[in-house]
Write an enzyme that holds these catalytic residues in place. Sequence first.
Site, PDB file in Angstrom:
ATOM      1  N   LYS A   1     -12.467  46.558  74.803  1.00  0.00           N
ATOM      2  CA  LYS A   1     -13.918  46.710  75.001  1.00  0.00           C
ATOM      3  C   LYS A   1     -14.591  45.342  75.121  1.00  0.00           C
ATOM      4  CE  LYS A   1     -18.061  47.740  72.287  1.00  0.00           C
ATOM      5  NZ  LYS A   1     -18.871  48.470  73.289  1.00  0.00           N
TER       6      LYS A   1
ATOM      7  N   ILE B   1     -34.650  59.831  76.582  1.00  0.00           N
ATOM      8  CA  ILE B   1     -33.767  60.740  75.855  1.00  0.00           C
ATOM      9  C   ILE B   1     -33.695  60.399  74.369  1.00  0.00           C
ATOM     10  CG2 ILE B   1     -31.424  61.687  75.764  1.00  0.00           C
ATOM     11  CD1 ILE B   1     -33.186  62.467  78.188  1.00  0.00           C
ATOM     12  N   GLY B   2     -34.056  59.180  73.984  1.00  0.00           N
ATOM     13  CA  GLY B   2     -34.094  58.902  72.545  1.00  0.00           C
ATOM     14  C   GLY B   2     -33.850  57.468  72.175  1.00  0.00           C
TER      15      GLY B   2
ATOM     16  N   GLU C   1     -34.597  54.602  67.783  1.00  0.00           N
ATOM     17  CA  GLU C   1     -33.377  54.733  66.982  1.00  0.00           C
ATOM     18  C   GLU C   1     -32.719  53.407  66.600  1.00  0.00           C
ATOM     19  OE1 GLU C   1     -30.755  57.497  68.934  1.00  0.00           O
ATOM     20  OE2 GLU C   1     -32.373  58.885  69.385  1.00  0.00           O
TER      21      GLU C   1
ATOM     22  N   TRP D   1     -17.830  66.127  68.238  1.00  0.00           N
ATOM     23  CA  TRP D   1     -17.642  64.681  68.259  1.00  0.00           C
ATOM     24  C   TRP D   1     -17.200  64.134  66.904  1.00  0.00           C
ATOM     25  CZ3 TRP D   1     -22.231  62.609  71.724  1.00  0.00           C
ATOM     26  CH2 TRP D   1     -22.001  63.004  73.045  1.00  0.00           C
TER      27      TRP D   1
ATOM     28  N   GLU E   1     -28.074  65.598  82.679  1.00  0.00           N
ATOM     29  CA  GLU E   1     -27.623  64.563  83.615  1.00  0.00           C
ATOM     30  C   GLU E   1     -27.542  65.143  85.007  1.00  0.00           C
ATOM     31  OE1 GLU E   1     -24.961  63.101  86.418  1.00  0.00           O
ATOM     32  OE2 GLU E   1     -24.304  64.747  85.137  1.00  0.00           O
TER      33      GLU E   1
ATOM     34  N   HIS F   1     -25.620  54.839  82.735  1.00  0.00           N
ATOM     35  CA  HIS F   1     -24.290  54.291  82.486  1.00  0.00           C
ATOM     36  C   HIS F   1     -23.915  53.221  83.499  1.00  0.00           C
ATOM     37  CE1 HIS F   1     -24.252  58.139  80.308  1.00  0.00           C
ATOM     38  NE2 HIS F   1     -23.470  57.504  79.469  1.00  0.00           N
TER      39      HIS F   1
END
Length: 760
Positions: free
Chosen positions: A19, A436-437, A489, A566, A670, A699
Site C-alpha cells: 500500500k 456521503i459522509g 468523520e 465487513w 454508486e 476512487h
Amino acid sequence: MITTHNLGFPRIGGKRELKFALEQYWSNRISESALLEIAAELRSQHWQYQSKINWMPVGDFSLYDHVLDASFMVGNIPERAQSLAGNELDYYFRVARGRSNADIGASSCIHAAEMTKWFDTNYHYIVPEFNHATRFCLNAHRLFEQIQQAGKQFTQIKPVILGPVTYLWLGKSKDDSDKLNLLDDLIEVYAQLFQRLHQSGITWVQIDEPLLVMELPDSWKHALRKTYFQLRATPLKLLLATYFGQLQDNLQLACELPVDGLHLDALSAQDEVAKFVDWLPSHKILSLGIINGRNIWKTDLLDTLDFLEPIADRLQDRLWLAPSCSLLHVPVNLEHEQKLDDEIRSWLSFAVQKLEELNLLAVALNQGRSAVAGELQKNKLAITARQQSDRVNQASVKARMHSANDAMGMRQSPYQQRAVMQQNRFQLPLFPTTTIGSFPQTQSIRRIRQDFKAGKISDQSYVQAMQREIDCCIQEQEALGLDVLVHGEPERNDMVEYFGEQLNGFAFTEFGWVQSYGSRCVKPPIIFGDVSRSKNITVDWIKYAQSLTKKPVKGMLTGPVTMLNWSFVRDDQPRADTCLQLALAIRDEVLALEQSGIQMIQIDEAALREGLPLRKKQWNSYLDWAIRAFRITANGVKDETQIHTHMCYSEFNDIMQAIAGMDADVITIETSRSSMELLEAFRNFQYPNEIGPGVYDIHSPNIPSVDSIVALLQNAVQRIPKARLWVNPDCGLKTRSWEEVKPALHNMVAATYFCRNMDG
C-alpha cells in the site's frame, strides 16, 4: 503421501508495505524500479512464509488486482488507456484508477474501469471490458518474471491463473456484442500461454474457475466444456479450482472436464465431497480446501482429521490439501499482534498460521496423529476454551434479540406522507446536494488520533482538536454551497471498526489488514461474542456539528448488515442472529440521535449485496433477515426524521424490490463509473422513494467537469422523477485530498445549479 498447496497469499505485506509503496509511487516519491523492487521483496517474503507446502503459488501477487492482471495478460487493454503517453504500467494504473504517473499535470484524464465485488467478498476487482472489436494476444511477461524469481528459491512452482470462462463471465460488453463470441480467440491465447509455461519447465498450473459455483445458463456450461476439451492437448497438468460455494448442478460437469485435478471448497461444499470422491475418475487429483480462507478462527484439527482420514485412506496420493480459497481475504500474520487480548488471540489463525495448520494436518495424515500429538492437544484446548468462554454469550443480549418483532421495523406512515412532512421541515431545493459522509483524512487528523490512542494527549485536547476539524469541514461545505452537510468523520478510523470499538462483543487487531482494492486496505473487527451498545457513540460529535450551521447535518452510522459483512464474524451461531444483535445496538444510537435533535440520519449499507448467496434460489432467505435487520435499525424514528442509506460498487438491478423494502427515505448509490448504467433498473422498477445516484467517482483522483456531471444528471432525470433526485458523490471522500475534493464538489454544485436553472 498427501500433497499440500496454497491457492494464493495476501499481497499487501504484513504491515501494508505494498500500500505505502503504491501511494509513494503515485505521488512520484519513488520510481517505477523502486516500486517493482519492493514488490519482488514482498513476493520473496511471502514465499518464505509458504515454504513448507509442496507446491508454491506464483502469479497470485498483483500490484492492484488479479482480474486486471488477467486483462493485461491476454492483451485486453482499453484503447483510452493507451491514448496518452506512457508505458505499460501507466496503462495499467489508468485502467485501475483513471490516472498514471505520466498523467500528472496533463490537461485530460482517463475514465477508470468499473469496479465491483469479487463474488460475495469485500474484495473489489476491475471489470474487464469487451466490444465487437475486442481481440486477445498473449502478454505474460509479468507472470514469467515472477516464475523466474520463484524458480531461484523453489523447484515445485504452480502458477495461478484466472480461467478464461470466469474471465469472460466477470467482464462486461460495452456494446451489444455477446461475450461468448470471444471465447475461441481467448482459448487460443491460453493455449499459447500453457505452451510457454511448459517450455519454462512448469508442470502444474492452477486455473481458477469460481463461476462453477454459480447458476449457469447452458451456454456457459457449454463454454466450459468447449474450453477444457480444446485445452486438453496442453502438455501441462491443470488443477481446476472452484471456491466460495457448492457446485450443485455443476458437480457432474466439473468431474467430467478433461483436467488433471479439481479443487473443491470443502467447507462451503462439505456435503459434496463424498460425491466427488465417488465420481472423480481414478486418474484425477482431488484437492480439498479444508482451512477457512475467509475467516480468522482456528481450525478444529481433530474434527477435520476425523473428516479427512477416510478420504485419505481411499484416495492415497490423489488427495491434495489446501485452504478453501486464496488467503487474500485474511490478515497476514498473527505473530504481529502483540496488543491483542491473550484469550481471544488464542482462538485466531491468520494466513501464516493457516498454512501451519495445513502442514499439521498433512503430517498427521502422512505420519499418524502421534507425530503431532502435542500440537493437536494445544489446538483442542483452544477450541474448547472458546466454546466454554463466558465472554462469548450474554443472556440479556439473547433475550432482547428473541423479543424483537416486525413492528419495530415499521415507520408510522408510508413514504408519500413522510415526504410531505420532511419537505415542509427542511425546505430543500430541487436536486438537493450532499456528500456521503467522510471528508479527507489528513495526516494531521491521523496523528491526533494516534497521539490520543497512545495517551500522548488528554481527552479534552483530543475533543478540541476534533472539533476544530469539524469546524473546518462545516465551513468548507457552507462555502461550497452544499444543501445538506456532514460533520466529516475526523474521529473515525474506519466506518466499521469505529463503531465496533464502542460496542460489546468486538475485538480489534493492530495489523489485521486485508486488501479491499488497490492500495485500499481495511482492518475488519472480530465479532467474537454477543453484541450490545452501552453508551452513545456519535451523538456528541453530530450535535456539535449541527450547532455550527442552520443547514441540516446528517448523523452518520454504519448499518448492521455492513457491520456484519465487513467483520470477521463468529461462526458459532447463525449470521442472521448476529446481524439482529447489531441492528438492536445501532437502533439505540439512531433513537439517541433523534432525541438529541438530529433530523437526518444516514445508515450506510454499502455491503448489503455482497452478503447475497451466490445462487439466486437462496437470495430470499438472506434478504429477508438482512432487510428486517435494517428496518429494525432505522424505523423507530418519527415521520419527520429523514432516514438515508448508502450503497456502493455493487450491481443492484436484480434486488431492487428488496432495496425498496428497506423503506429508507433517501438512498444514495454508486453510478458514475458505469455512466449511470445502474439506473437502467429504474426503467422497469418504479422506485418509490428518493435517490441520489453518484455523479462522480471518488476512487479516482480525476476532477469531474461540470459538463460531465450535468450529463449524468440529465441521464438520471430520464429514469427518476426530478423531485426525488439528490446530487452527491459516489462514496465517502476519506481517501481523497482537499485539493481534489474542493474543486470536485465545486463542479458538482455548479452542475446542480445549471440543472435547476435549466429546469426553470
